[in-house]
Design an enzyme around this catalytic site. Sequence first.
Site, mmCIF file in Angstrom:
data_model
loop_
_atom_site.group_PDB
_atom_site.id
_atom_site.type_symbol
_atom_site.label_atom_id
_atom_site.label_comp_id
_atom_site.label_asym_id
_atom_site.label_seq_id
_atom_site.Cartn_x
_atom_site.Cartn_y
_atom_site.Cartn_z
ATOM 1 N N THR A 100 1.397 31.057 -36.020
ATOM 2 C CA THR A 100 1.320 29.919 -34.944
ATOM 3 C C THR A 100 1.652 30.188 -33.412
ATOM 4 O O THR A 100 2.615 30.865 -33.162
ATOM 5 C CB THR A 100 2.356 28.927 -35.656
ATOM 6 N N GLU B 233 14.807 28.996 -40.119
ATOM 7 C CA GLU B 233 13.712 28.080 -40.245
ATOM 8 C C GLU B 233 13.734 27.150 -41.255
ATOM 9 O O GLU B 233 13.238 26.034 -40.966
ATOM 10 C CB GLU B 233 12.405 29.238 -40.423
#
Length: 398
Positions: free
Chosen positions: A161, A244
């Site tokens: 990403t 995360e």
Amino acid sequence: MDLSFTAEDSAFRDEVRQFLATSIPDSLRDKLDQGAPLLKSDYVGWQKILYDKGWIAPGWPKEAGGCGWNATQQYIFNLELGLSGAPRPIPFGLNMVGPVIYSFGNEAQKAQHLPGILKSDVWWAQGYSEPGAGSDLASLRMAAVRDGDHYILNGTKLWTTMAHWADWIFCLVRTSNEAKPQDGISFLLVDITTPGISIDPVITIDGEHHVNQVTFEDVRVPVENRIGKEGAGWTCAKFLLANERQAITDLGAKKRMLQRLRALATEINANGKPLLQDPDFSRKLTDLDIQVSGLEYTELRFLDAQLRGEERGFEPSILKVRGTELQQALSELYVEALGYFALPYPTNRGDHGSNMPESGPQGAANGVAHFLYSRAATIYGGTNEIQKNIMAKLLLRA
């Protein structure tokens, strides 16, 4: 368990609300209201506002340049950030590699990298997943062969990403095949401009360029860029993934989406009356409201455990599973409420000088795009099936 906030916590919450209500630039707010994709410059500008306020790194200790907030303050800030609709800071530097560097890195690495992360001057990408190694991350194959004071990297990272925005990438690499898979993995920091690195876009189903394939061909990386000992990368990886997964919960954004759905349901007519009066839609909305409340109380229960000094175990996996399932369910009901108004993709009208009015309610043109991209939520950050295995192992001793 005491779920009430102290007077000091309530005062802090009010300060955060006031700041968020007055500090989001009008140009950025217009994009957010329209549901338009944000540019890197939008994120950089907003993150520098947070940095100037001293609020860019809520979870970092003061000695590393962070806020030094306690768990309650971090919870309040993240909740209010989501409720305000403000962009959540890009996590790869601030929430992922930054904490790894200040927890496991040496002093030279901290001095080199932490200031740039805090100021949003240096952007990072996460080099974890590979073709054939995503859910089973320990099977990664990207080789890092020692050559004097360097490693030579060969392999591919996938679904990376924002790699096209990044200056550096942190990578899990295989430095040994002799022990069990987890013991042969090391954690490297790599300048993404190093010769031999190529980045190819992967356009996702919403038509946007979020992710990439990053290929490494004989890329030379100094050994001094390794975090911790050779073969200790799995420890860093687990630490990073726990951060995360907990962040993916994003409770404030879910509560804001519920507010948006209620407002839409009073605006949109169905069979001659407001959609909110439709029994089937009202039942679905109420059910999601109850589920979001359940997620909130689960997170508060874990917050209480943190404040009592308990170690984090299976909790991030629970929050990741429920958070992503609810993200998908909310986006699905959003599309149902909007009907055909959700079909057009946003076009950044303001960027091109168009004076064409929006079709449907404000921001409707991102409905289907958001719904489709949210299908990935139960995959990224560790698939939900893997999270259930983790919970079974830690909670049920299975």
